[in-house]
Design a protein around this motif. Structure first.
Motif, PDB file in Angstrom:
ATOM      1  N   TYR A  18      -5.543  13.821  -4.664  1.00  0.00           N
ATOM      2  CA  TYR A  18      -4.657  12.622  -3.872  1.00  0.00           C
ATOM      3  C   TYR A  18      -4.254  11.847  -5.471  1.00  0.00           C
ATOM      4  O   TYR A  18      -5.204  11.399  -6.139  1.00  0.00           O
ATOM      5  N   GLY A  19      -3.011  11.624  -5.194  1.00  0.00           N
ATOM      6  CA  GLY A  19      -2.529  10.888  -6.565  1.00  0.00           C
ATOM      7  C   GLY A  19      -1.060  10.489  -6.528  1.00  0.00           C
ATOM      8  O   GLY A  19      -0.700  10.270  -5.384  1.00  0.00           O
ATOM      9  N   PRO A  20      -0.324  10.420  -7.745  1.00  0.00           N
ATOM     10  CA  PRO A  20       1.057  10.092  -7.528  1.00  0.00           C
ATOM     11  C   PRO A  20       2.183  11.076  -7.102  1.00  0.00           C
ATOM     12  O   PRO A  20       3.165  10.655  -7.292  1.00  0.00           O
ATOM     13  N   SER A  21       1.703  12.165  -6.598  1.00  0.00           N
ATOM     14  CA  SER A  21       2.751  13.028  -6.107  1.00  0.00           C
ATOM     15  C   SER A  21       3.876  12.615  -5.273  1.00  0.00           C
ATOM     16  O   SER A  21       4.995  12.796  -5.537  1.00  0.00           O
ATOM     17  N   VAL A  22       3.665  11.437  -4.655  1.00  0.00           N
ATOM     18  CA  VAL A  22       4.517  11.140  -3.524  1.00  0.00           C
ATOM     19  C   VAL A  22       5.710  10.204  -4.435  1.00  0.00           C
ATOM     20  O   VAL A  22       6.726  10.091  -3.650  1.00  0.00           O
ATOM     21  N   THR A  33      10.278   1.526  -7.201  1.00  0.00           N
ATOM     22  CA  THR A  33      10.293   1.446  -5.634  1.00  0.00           C
ATOM     23  C   THR A  33       9.613   2.618  -5.398  1.00  0.00           C
ATOM     24  O   THR A  33      10.133   3.918  -5.185  1.00  0.00           O
ATOM     25  N   PRO A  34       8.085   2.728  -5.402  1.00  0.00           N
ATOM     26  CA  PRO A  34       7.145   3.979  -5.228  1.00  0.00           C
ATOM     27  C   PRO A  34       7.331   4.605  -4.049  1.00  0.00           C
ATOM     28  O   PRO A  34       7.573   3.885  -2.913  1.00  0.00           O
ATOM     29  N   GLY A  35       7.197   5.883  -3.953  1.00  0.00           N
ATOM     30  CA  GLY A  35       7.142   6.593  -2.935  1.00  0.00           C
ATOM     31  C   GLY A  35       5.713   6.811  -2.069  1.00  0.00           C
ATOM     32  O   GLY A  35       5.585   7.049  -0.728  1.00  0.00           O
ATOM     33  N   GLY A  36       4.817   6.480  -2.897  1.00  0.00           N
ATOM     34  CA  GLY A  36       3.353   6.438  -2.368  1.00  0.00           C
ATOM     35  C   GLY A  36       2.873   5.147  -1.736  1.00  0.00           C
ATOM     36  O   GLY A  36       1.581   5.191  -1.050  1.00  0.00           O
ATOM     37  N   TYR A  37       3.284   3.980  -1.935  1.00  0.00           N
ATOM     38  CA  TYR A  37       2.755   2.662  -1.599  1.00  0.00           C
ATOM     39  C   TYR A  37       3.970   1.924  -1.696  1.00  0.00           C
ATOM     40  O   TYR A  37       4.973   2.009  -1.982  1.00  0.00           O
ATOM     41  N   GLY A  38       3.555   0.526  -1.289  1.00  0.00           N
ATOM     42  CA  GLY A  38       4.626  -0.572  -1.272  1.00  0.00           C
ATOM     43  C   GLY A  38       5.172  -1.086  -0.137  1.00  0.00           C
ATOM     44  O   GLY A  38       5.666  -2.304  -0.228  1.00  0.00           O
ATOM     45  N   THR A  97       3.313   4.472   3.584  1.00  0.00           N
ATOM     46  CA  THR A  97       4.443   4.739   2.787  1.00  0.00           C
ATOM     47  C   THR A  97       4.540   6.095   2.612  1.00  0.00           C
ATOM     48  O   THR A  97       5.979   6.558   2.841  1.00  0.00           O
ATOM     49  N   LYS A  98       3.728   6.696   2.305  1.00  0.00           N
ATOM     50  CA  LYS A  98       3.957   8.486   1.805  1.00  0.00           C
ATOM     51  C   LYS A  98       4.798   9.266   2.997  1.00  0.00           C
ATOM     52  O   LYS A  98       5.614   9.914   2.775  1.00  0.00           O
ATOM     53  N   PRO A  99       4.470   8.945   4.383  1.00  0.00           N
ATOM     54  CA  PRO A  99       4.959   9.906   5.303  1.00  0.00           C
ATOM     55  C   PRO A  99       6.578   9.570   5.386  1.00  0.00           C
ATOM     56  O   PRO A  99       7.393  10.522   5.677  1.00  0.00           O
TER      57      PRO A  99
END
Length: 424
Positions: free
Chosen positions: A206-210, A285-290, A92-94
């Motif tokens: 690595y963490g919740p930055s996205v 609506t997370p940017g890092g996963y989902g 999801t991140k990219p």
């Protein structure tokens, strides 16, 4: 119910076709390669490393390889196929990074702007400096410099990630910023109250930055993040199968997720847990996963990137923006890099790992200098290889994250180390 994040160079190339001997010399996906990949995917299933695997590779703008083997749901005897929906976790991140950079192209921000310029939720943050040995109180120190937007795109912001860390871990758990019941605004408000675990720009963690990137997209654009990414990335690319919420009519296409136990067996994670995020609509609506996706949907995203920001007549980003995103952004002074070195000799751009040197040994992942890529907690993987105009997507659904699966797949695509060496 709590969900946690997975802690878990670009070149604009012409599309002219090669003919004659030159094509044979430069082609990566030959008949021999296809047979090697087929054998590798079958072995991953036969050896019990995964329940099922599927892979799609494009070379020079054309489909060069597809194969699926094993089961999307072994217990139900449902085969893995091209239409299977996989939970892609951190792949999801990219997509989030691309959404953010569409705003960058509009001049909405600069990478070295302080995050707090747009998000006062992150103003006046402090850095955890240990525990006082006498009083047992948490020690804090001021920021040496503010968190920048560049920091949140390359995982150097310093956000706390370890709930077991003495002192800081308790604050992290109490904040519960990543709870999917939170909106992105509530997440940011809670994160801003937790001290950072290191000074911004000094480490890669690595963490919740996205997730903060998604919040920033929402804040700057004035639109809910889910709407913005749909309107500016997913829909223009025709990625209708890439979504957070999977409606009931499509839920039977969701792959099961498996856990590799210590004794080597595969145990299916109950769908009620594995699919809980994607079978109802959450405030977050997370940017890092989902996101969930199909091989073909994610390949559209990869093809957009290898084409310098355009796909099927639609331009998402300018070539120079893709080049910026896929250029290493980590200074040599950033020596603490968590698990990043396990990916090979890579740096990190804007939401992609970027290969900066060829493999130095047979133990490293195969790949080409200049490739950029990322993966997901259930061991999904994609990469873009501009040198060979090659894009690859691998779907499996196995936890914990399996570097072995990726190593063997990459070896199958590029050939073993000595073969790779002889080509260069």
């Amino acid at each position: 119910m709590k969900f946690t994040h997975a802690i878990v160079a670009f070149a604009l190339l012409a599309s002219s076709a090669c003919t004659g001997p030159q094509s044979t010399e430069t082609q990566v996906i030959t008949e021999e390669t296809k047979a090697r990949i087929d054998s590798t995917l079958k072995a991953l299933v036969d050896e019990g490393l995964v329940a099922g695997a599927s892979a799609l590779i494009f070379e020079d703008g054309q489909e060069a390889y597809f194969h699926a083997t094993g089961f999307a749901d072994r217990e139900a005897q449902k085969p893995m196929d091209r239409n299977t929906l996989a939970i892609i976790y951190s792949m999801t991140k990219p997509i989030t990074g691309v959404a953010l950079m569409t705003l960058y192209e509009k001049g909405a921000f600069q990478l070295d702007d302080p995050l707090e310029k747009y998000a006062p939720e992150f103003a006046n943050m402090q850095v955890f400096a240990g525990m006082d040995s006498v009083t047992g109180e948490i020690k804090l120190e001021p920021l040496a410099r503010p968190i920048t937007i560049r920091d949140i795109t390359r995982h150097t912001a310093g956000f706390a990630i370890n709930p077991t860390q003495p002192g800081l871990g308790d604050l992290l758990k109490a904040a519960d910023a990543g709870n999917p019941q939170n909106t992105l605004v509530q997440m940011a408000e809670k994160m801003g109250k937790v001290p950072l675990m290191f000074q911004p720009g000094t480490q890669w963690a690595y963490g919740p930055s996205v997730d903060v990137q998604a919040f920033l997209v929402e804040r700057i654009s004035g639109k809910p993040y889910g709407d913005y990414v749909r309107e500016n990335v997913l829909d223009p690319l025709g990625m209708s199968e890439t979504r957070y919420f999977v409606p009931e009519s499509d839920q039977d296409r969701l792959s099961a997720i498996y856990r590799k136990e210590e004794n080597g067996t595969l145990t299916q994670v109950p769908d009620s847990i594995a699919h809980a995020f994607n079978t109802r609509e959450w405030p977050m609506t997370p940017g890092g996963y989902g996101l969930t996706s199909t091989l073909d949907d994610y390949m559209k995203f990869a093809q957009m990137l290898v084409n310098g920001g355009s796909y099927n007549g639609v331009t998402i980003l300018k070539p120079e923006t893709v080049q910026l995103m896929t250029t290493n952004q980590l200074e040599d002074s950033v020596t603490e890099r968590m698990f990043l070195p396990s990916k090979g000799q890579v740096g990190f751009g804007i939401d992609f790992a970027v290969r900066v040197a060829p493999p130095a040994s047979a133990e490293e992942n195969m790949g080409e200098v200049g490739e950029f890529f990322w993966d997901g907690a259930a061991s999904t993987l994609f990469w873009v290889d501009p040198k060979n105009k090659l894009t690859a997507v691998l779907f499996v659904q196995i936890m914990p994250f399996s570097g072995q699966v990726h190593k063997r797949f990459r070896d199958a695509v590029y050939g073993p180390y000595q073969e790779q060496k002889s080509k260069n």
